[in-house]
Design a protein around this motif. Structure first.
Motif, PDB file in Angstrom:
ATOM      1  N   SER A   1       3.228 -13.980 -25.344  1.00 22.86           N
ATOM      2  CA  SER A   1       4.118 -15.148 -25.284  1.00 22.86           C
ATOM      3  C   SER A   1       5.584 -14.715 -25.255  1.00 22.86           C
ATOM      4  CB  SER A   1       3.858 -16.085 -26.458  1.00 22.86           C
ATOM      5  OG  SER A   1       4.100 -15.420 -27.680  1.00 22.86           O
TER       6      SER A   1
ATOM      7  N   LYS B   1      -2.516  -8.671 -20.575  1.00 26.86           N
ATOM      8  CA  LYS B   1      -3.391  -9.290 -21.560  1.00 26.86           C
ATOM      9  C   LYS B   1      -4.338  -8.278 -22.167  1.00 26.86           C
ATOM     10  CE  LYS B   1      -3.371 -13.961 -19.775  1.00 26.86           C
ATOM     11  NZ  LYS B   1      -4.179 -15.032 -19.187  1.00 26.86           N
TER      12      LYS B   1
ATOM     13  N   SER C   1      -2.134  -8.218 -27.386  1.00 22.83           N
ATOM     14  CA  SER C   1      -2.861  -9.417 -27.783  1.00 22.83           C
ATOM     15  C   SER C   1      -2.038 -10.681 -27.560  1.00 22.83           C
ATOM     16  CB  SER C   1      -3.280  -9.323 -29.248  1.00 22.83           C
ATOM     17  OG  SER C   1      -2.137  -9.223 -30.069  1.00 22.83           O
ATOM     18  N   ASP C   2      -0.734 -10.584 -27.734  1.00 25.25           N
ATOM     19  CA  ASP C   2       0.117 -11.757 -27.598  1.00 25.25           C
ATOM     20  C   ASP C   2       1.215 -11.461 -26.565  1.00 25.25           C
ATOM     21  OD1 ASP C   2       1.281 -14.213 -27.994  1.00 25.25           O
ATOM     22  OD2 ASP C   2       2.416 -13.569 -29.752  1.00 25.25           O
TER      23      ASP C   2
END
Length: 125
Positions: free
Chosen positions: A9, A2, A6-7
């Motif tokens: 997913s 993290k 930033s992402d």
């Protein structure tokens, strides 16, 4: 991760996809082995022996399901349950570690009428 990105997913989806692929590959190989077992069984054994072996195969399948269901639930929770309380993750981890080995003898003893009656009497009291 993290802090570096930033992402994350994509990483979560990839991890879940890998877990599901492994479970599907395991399930495919288990089904293939059961098909080969049943093919051999039906061509050689008598009806009584066939039913006995089929009963054992059903117990094996229940044991496999008891192992995979908590694993899938824990994997989904770790990947997508970021807002869930840590207690839920800890509890599901304990379920994953303890339930399959503890339930294995129960699954295999259900075939015995005497043991089945004793297990039911414990829970019915």
């Amino acid at each position: 991760m993290k802090m570096a990105c930033s992402d994350i997913s994509i990483n979560s989806i990839y991890g879940l996809f890998t877990t599901l692929l492994m479970v599907r590959l395991d399930s495919l190989l288990i089904c293939l082995s059961y098909v080969m077992i049943l093919k051999t069984l039906l061509s050689i054994a008598s009806t009584v022996e066939c039913l006995r072996a089929l009963n054992t195969c059903v117990s094996h399948l229940w044991a496999v399901l008891l192992f995979y269901m908590p694993m899938l639930g824990l994997s989904v929770l770790h990947r997508f349950g970021k807002g869930s309380p840590p207690l839920i993750q800890i509890l599901l981890g304990y379920i994953y570690l303890l339930v399959p080995p503890l339930m294995n003898p129960v699954v295999y003893s259900v075939k015995s009428k005497h043991l089945c009656a004793r297990i039911i009497s414990v829970f019915v009291k």
